[in-house]
Every structure is written in structure tokens, then in C-alpha cells.
Design a protein around this motif. Structure first.
Motif, PDB file in Angstrom:
ATOM      1  N   VAL A  78       6.344   0.418  -4.769  1.00  0.00           N
ATOM      2  CA  VAL A  78       5.754   0.688  -3.453  1.00  0.00           C
ATOM      3  C   VAL A  78       4.239   0.801  -3.577  1.00  0.00           C
ATOM      4  O   VAL A  78       3.488   0.268  -2.753  1.00  0.00           O
ATOM      5  CB  VAL A  78       6.367   1.966  -2.824  1.00  0.00           C
ATOM      6  CG1 VAL A  78       5.586   2.401  -1.598  1.00  0.00           C
ATOM      7  CG2 VAL A  78       7.824   1.739  -2.483  1.00  0.00           C
ATOM      8  N   THR A  79       3.770   1.472  -4.632  1.00  0.00           N
ATOM      9  CA  THR A  79       2.326   1.611  -4.846  1.00  0.00           C
ATOM     10  C   THR A  79       1.675   0.256  -5.101  1.00  0.00           C
ATOM     11  O   THR A  79       0.620  -0.051  -4.532  1.00  0.00           O
ATOM     12  CB  THR A  79       2.043   2.568  -6.028  1.00  0.00           C
ATOM     13  OG1 THR A  79       2.671   3.817  -5.772  1.00  0.00           O
ATOM     14  CG2 THR A  79       0.552   2.770  -6.236  1.00  0.00           C
ATOM     15  N   VAL A  80       2.296  -0.562  -5.927  1.00  0.00           N
ATOM     16  CA  VAL A  80       1.757  -1.908  -6.204  1.00  0.00           C
ATOM     17  C   VAL A  80       1.717  -2.731  -4.919  1.00  0.00           C
ATOM     18  O   VAL A  80       0.727  -3.422  -4.636  1.00  0.00           O
ATOM     19  CB  VAL A  80       2.576  -2.609  -7.313  1.00  0.00           C
ATOM     20  CG1 VAL A  80       2.222  -4.076  -7.406  1.00  0.00           C
ATOM     21  CG2 VAL A  80       2.343  -1.924  -8.640  1.00  0.00           C
ATOM     22  N   ALA A  81       2.772  -2.653  -4.128  1.00  0.00           N
ATOM     23  CA  ALA A  81       2.797  -3.382  -2.858  1.00  0.00           C
ATOM     24  C   ALA A  81       1.710  -2.861  -1.910  1.00  0.00           C
ATOM     25  O   ALA A  81       1.057  -3.656  -1.212  1.00  0.00           O
ATOM     26  CB  ALA A  81       4.170  -3.264  -2.211  1.00  0.00           C
ATOM     27  N   ALA A  82       1.501  -1.544  -1.895  1.00  0.00           N
ATOM     28  CA  ALA A  82       0.450  -0.975  -1.047  1.00  0.00           C
ATOM     29  C   ALA A  82      -0.933  -1.431  -1.504  1.00  0.00           C
ATOM     30  O   ALA A  82      -1.792  -1.774  -0.687  1.00  0.00           O
ATOM     31  CB  ALA A  82       0.539   0.556  -1.045  1.00  0.00           C
ATOM     32  N   VAL A  83      -1.157  -1.466  -2.821  1.00  0.00           N
ATOM     33  CA  VAL A  83      -2.446  -1.942  -3.356  1.00  0.00           C
ATOM     34  C   VAL A  83      -2.648  -3.405  -2.991  1.00  0.00           C
ATOM     35  O   VAL A  83      -3.724  -3.801  -2.514  1.00  0.00           O
ATOM     36  CB  VAL A  83      -2.518  -1.747  -4.892  1.00  0.00           C
ATOM     37  CG1 VAL A  83      -3.724  -2.462  -5.474  1.00  0.00           C
ATOM     38  CG2 VAL A  83      -2.548  -0.280  -5.254  1.00  0.00           C
ATOM     39  N   ALA A  84      -1.630  -4.227  -3.197  1.00  0.00           N
ATOM     40  CA  ALA A  84      -1.747  -5.657  -2.896  1.00  0.00           C
ATOM     41  C   ALA A  84      -1.990  -5.880  -1.413  1.00  0.00           C
ATOM     42  O   ALA A  84      -2.835  -6.702  -1.028  1.00  0.00           O
ATOM     43  CB  ALA A  84      -0.485  -6.392  -3.353  1.00  0.00           C
ATOM     44  N   GLY A  85      -1.252  -5.155  -0.583  1.00  0.00           N
ATOM     45  CA  GLY A  85      -1.439  -5.289   0.865  1.00  0.00           C
ATOM     46  C   GLY A  85      -2.812  -4.837   1.310  1.00  0.00           C
ATOM     47  O   GLY A  85      -3.472  -5.487   2.129  1.00  0.00           O
ATOM     48  N   TRP A  86      -3.277  -3.715   0.767  1.00  0.00           N
ATOM     49  CA  TRP A  86      -4.607  -3.186   1.096  1.00  0.00           C
ATOM     50  C   TRP A  86      -5.679  -4.207   0.722  1.00  0.00           C
ATOM     51  O   TRP A  86      -6.567  -4.525   1.509  1.00  0.00           O
ATOM     52  CB  TRP A  86      -4.834  -1.871   0.360  1.00  0.00           C
ATOM     53  CG  TRP A  86      -6.147  -1.228   0.654  1.00  0.00           C
ATOM     54  CD1 TRP A  86      -7.321  -1.410  -0.021  1.00  0.00           C
ATOM     55  CD2 TRP A  86      -6.444  -0.320   1.717  1.00  0.00           C
ATOM     56  NE1 TRP A  86      -8.318  -0.662   0.549  1.00  0.00           N
ATOM     57  CE2 TRP A  86      -7.795   0.020   1.616  1.00  0.00           C
ATOM     58  CE3 TRP A  86      -5.680   0.245   2.741  1.00  0.00           C
ATOM     59  CZ2 TRP A  86      -8.417   0.897   2.496  1.00  0.00           C
ATOM     60  CZ3 TRP A  86      -6.295   1.117   3.604  1.00  0.00           C
ATOM     61  CH2 TRP A  86      -7.640   1.428   3.486  1.00  0.00           C
ATOM     62  N   HIS A  87      -5.587  -4.700  -0.497  1.00  0.00           N
ATOM     63  CA  HIS A  87      -6.606  -5.636  -0.982  1.00  0.00           C
ATOM     64  C   HIS A  87      -6.582  -6.941  -0.185  1.00  0.00           C
ATOM     65  O   HIS A  87      -7.637  -7.458   0.195  1.00  0.00           O
ATOM     66  CB  HIS A  87      -6.394  -5.903  -2.474  1.00  0.00           C
ATOM     67  CG  HIS A  87      -7.607  -6.446  -3.137  1.00  0.00           C
ATOM     68  ND1 HIS A  87      -7.828  -7.784  -3.282  1.00  0.00           N
ATOM     69  CD2 HIS A  87      -8.685  -5.828  -3.683  1.00  0.00           C
ATOM     70  CE1 HIS A  87      -8.977  -7.980  -3.885  1.00  0.00           C
ATOM     71  NE2 HIS A  87      -9.520  -6.820  -4.143  1.00  0.00           N
ATOM     72  N   ALA A  88      -5.403  -7.472   0.076  1.00  0.00           N
ATOM     73  CA  ALA A  88      -5.301  -8.726   0.827  1.00  0.00           C
ATOM     74  C   ALA A  88      -5.824  -8.560   2.253  1.00  0.00           C
ATOM     75  O   ALA A  88      -6.557  -9.424   2.754  1.00  0.00           O
ATOM     76  CB  ALA A  88      -3.855  -9.201   0.850  1.00  0.00           C
ATOM     77  N   ALA A  89      -5.485  -7.459   2.885  1.00  0.00           N
ATOM     78  CA  ALA A  89      -5.951  -7.221   4.259  1.00  0.00           C
ATOM     79  C   ALA A  89      -7.471  -7.109   4.303  1.00  0.00           C
ATOM     80  O   ALA A  89      -8.131  -7.713   5.164  1.00  0.00           O
ATOM     81  CB  ALA A  89      -5.307  -5.958   4.820  1.00  0.00           C
ATOM     82  N   TRP A  90      -8.031  -6.371   3.369  1.00  0.00           N
ATOM     83  CA  TRP A  90      -9.483  -6.186   3.399  1.00  0.00           C
ATOM     84  C   TRP A  90     -10.247  -7.416   2.949  1.00  0.00           C
ATOM     85  O   TRP A  90     -11.371  -7.637   3.395  1.00  0.00           O
ATOM     86  CB  TRP A  90      -9.893  -4.940   2.606  1.00  0.00           C
ATOM     87  CG  TRP A  90      -9.704  -3.750   3.471  1.00  0.00           C
ATOM     88  CD1 TRP A  90      -8.686  -2.863   3.442  1.00  0.00           C
ATOM     89  CD2 TRP A  90     -10.551  -3.371   4.566  1.00  0.00           C
ATOM     90  NE1 TRP A  90      -8.848  -1.948   4.445  1.00  0.00           N
ATOM     91  CE2 TRP A  90      -9.983  -2.231   5.149  1.00  0.00           C
ATOM     92  CE3 TRP A  90     -11.720  -3.879   5.119  1.00  0.00           C
ATOM     93  CZ2 TRP A  90     -10.538  -1.589   6.246  1.00  0.00           C
ATOM     94  CZ3 TRP A  90     -12.278  -3.238   6.192  1.00  0.00           C
ATOM     95  CH2 TRP A  90     -11.694  -2.103   6.758  1.00  0.00           C
ATOM     96  N   ARG A  91      -9.668  -8.224   2.089  1.00  0.00           N
ATOM     97  CA  ARG A  91     -10.327  -9.487   1.743  1.00  0.00           C
ATOM     98  C   ARG A  91     -10.385 -10.386   2.975  1.00  0.00           C
ATOM     99  O   ARG A  91     -11.348 -11.115   3.178  1.00  0.00           O
ATOM    100  CB  ARG A  91      -9.586 -10.206   0.606  1.00  0.00           C
ATOM    101  CG  ARG A  91      -9.737  -9.572  -0.754  1.00  0.00           C
ATOM    102  CD  ARG A  91     -11.165  -9.594  -1.227  1.00  0.00           C
ATOM    103  NE  ARG A  91     -11.688 -10.934  -1.171  1.00  0.00           N
ATOM    104  CZ  ARG A  91     -12.123 -11.630  -2.191  1.00  0.00           C
ATOM    105  NH1 ARG A  91     -12.156 -11.111  -3.366  1.00  0.00           N
ATOM    106  NH2 ARG A  91     -12.569 -12.846  -2.022  1.00  0.00           N
ATOM    107  N   HIS A  92      -9.367 -10.299   3.822  1.00  0.00           N
ATOM    108  CA  HIS A  92      -9.345 -11.081   5.060  1.00  0.00           C
ATOM    109  C   HIS A  92     -10.338 -10.515   6.080  1.00  0.00           C
ATOM    110  O   HIS A  92     -11.017 -11.271   6.782  1.00  0.00           O
ATOM    111  CB  HIS A  92      -7.923 -11.096   5.635  1.00  0.00           C
ATOM    112  CG  HIS A  92      -7.798 -11.848   6.917  1.00  0.00           C
ATOM    113  ND1 HIS A  92      -7.874 -13.216   6.984  1.00  0.00           N
ATOM    114  CD2 HIS A  92      -7.632 -11.424   8.189  1.00  0.00           C
ATOM    115  CE1 HIS A  92      -7.754 -13.596   8.237  1.00  0.00           C
ATOM    116  NE2 HIS A  92      -7.606 -12.534   8.994  1.00  0.00           N
ATOM    117  N   LEU A  93     -10.438  -9.194   6.161  1.00  0.00           N
ATOM    118  CA  LEU A  93     -11.317  -8.537   7.136  1.00  0.00           C
ATOM    119  C   LEU A  93     -12.757  -8.388   6.659  1.00  0.00           C
ATOM    120  O   LEU A  93     -13.638  -8.055   7.446  1.00  0.00           O
ATOM    121  CB  LEU A  93     -10.769  -7.141   7.471  1.00  0.00           C
ATOM    122  CG  LEU A  93      -9.406  -7.099   8.133  1.00  0.00           C
ATOM    123  CD1 LEU A  93      -8.899  -5.666   8.190  1.00  0.00           C
ATOM    124  CD2 LEU A  93      -9.481  -7.706   9.517  1.00  0.00           C
TER     125      LEU A  93
END
Length: 146
Positions: A78-93
């Protein structure tokens, strides 16, 4: 016919200007460290936040979340998925958000550059410091025939 020879000393070119530094006070290494570490902290914070709100959720949401966060290995996923999601979202934004928001979310608004020439120059400089050049103390000369 007279030939004259002129001898002069050849000097090394001036050193390259220093690389642009990150506003946080470091180089690309610090930037890449920040842009790796800060999203990991945010991802761990999201996981901790999910664990904190889990008892307050309705049963249909709390049961699967409690099961996922109840086991260490799934908590890690869950933590790895949260890190990946956070990073992907912010790279887009990243391009649309203000710099201070990007700094808060990713650690630095500047993306590190992985320029091969800078890396090879740094590697060459470290090698030349570790092994002194035997000819470095002797001046180099060149002869021009006129």
C-alpha cells in the motif's frame, strides 16, 4: 633561406564554469535525493493517514482497508502504491502548479539533469586527482616554424 624557430609554453584552457546549483543549496545529487525522498515521505504519510481513519470508516470500506493494513507485507505494498501514485500525479501536475507547491510535493521544483558530459567530466576529474599525471609538472612546449 633562413628558418627561425619560436618556442612558447602551452597552457591548459581555463576550467569549466561551475554547474548550476539547486536553490536548496546542492547539485543534481541533492535534487534527485529530494525528489526521491519527499514523495516517499508523502506516500508513507498517506498510508499512516489511511490507518488512522480506518476505524472511523463504514464497515464496507473499513474491512478491506483494515485487512490491507493489518499485514506488514500488504502495508508495504500500500505504501509503495501510495508513493508511486503520489509521484505520478505530481509529475503530471508539476508544470501547472506553482513552484512552492511543487517544492512541497516533490522536494524541489527543478528536475535533475543526467548529462553524460557532466558525469564523465566529474569522473575524469576524480580519476585525475587520484592518479597524478607525471608530465603535469613539466611545461609543455610547441615549436612554430616561420
Amino acid at each position: 633561406m633562413s628558418t627561425e624557430h619560436e618556442t612558447f609554453e602551452v597552457t591548459d584552457p581555463p576550467p569549466d564554469p561551475p554547474e548550476e546549483t539547486d536553490p536548496v543549496g546542492g547539485h543534481d545529487l541533492v535534487t534527485s535525493w529530494l525528489r526521491t525522498t519527499v514523495p516517499a515521505i508523502w506516500g508513507a504519510s498517506v498510508t499512516a493517514g489511511l490507518a488512522a481513519v480506518e476505524p472511523h470508516l463504514p464497515a464496507w470500506a473499513a474491512t478491506p482497508l483494515g485487512a490491507a493494513l493489518g499485514d506488514e507485507s500488504t502495508t508495504l505494498l500500500v505504501t509503495v502504491a501510495a508513493v508511486a501514485g503520489w509521484h505520478a500525479a505530481w509529475r503530471h501536475l508539476e508544470a501547472r502548479a506553482p513552484r512552492w507547491v511543487v517544492r512541497l510535493a516533490l522536494g524541489s521544483p527543478r528536475q535533475p539533469s543526467y548529462d553524460d558530459t557532466a558525469t564523465s567530466s566529474a569522473r575524469h576529474a576524480s580519476r585525475s586527482r587520484s592518479r597524478p599525471d607525471p608530465d603535469a609538472s613539466a611545461p609543455r612546449t610547441a615549436t612554430i616554424k616561420s
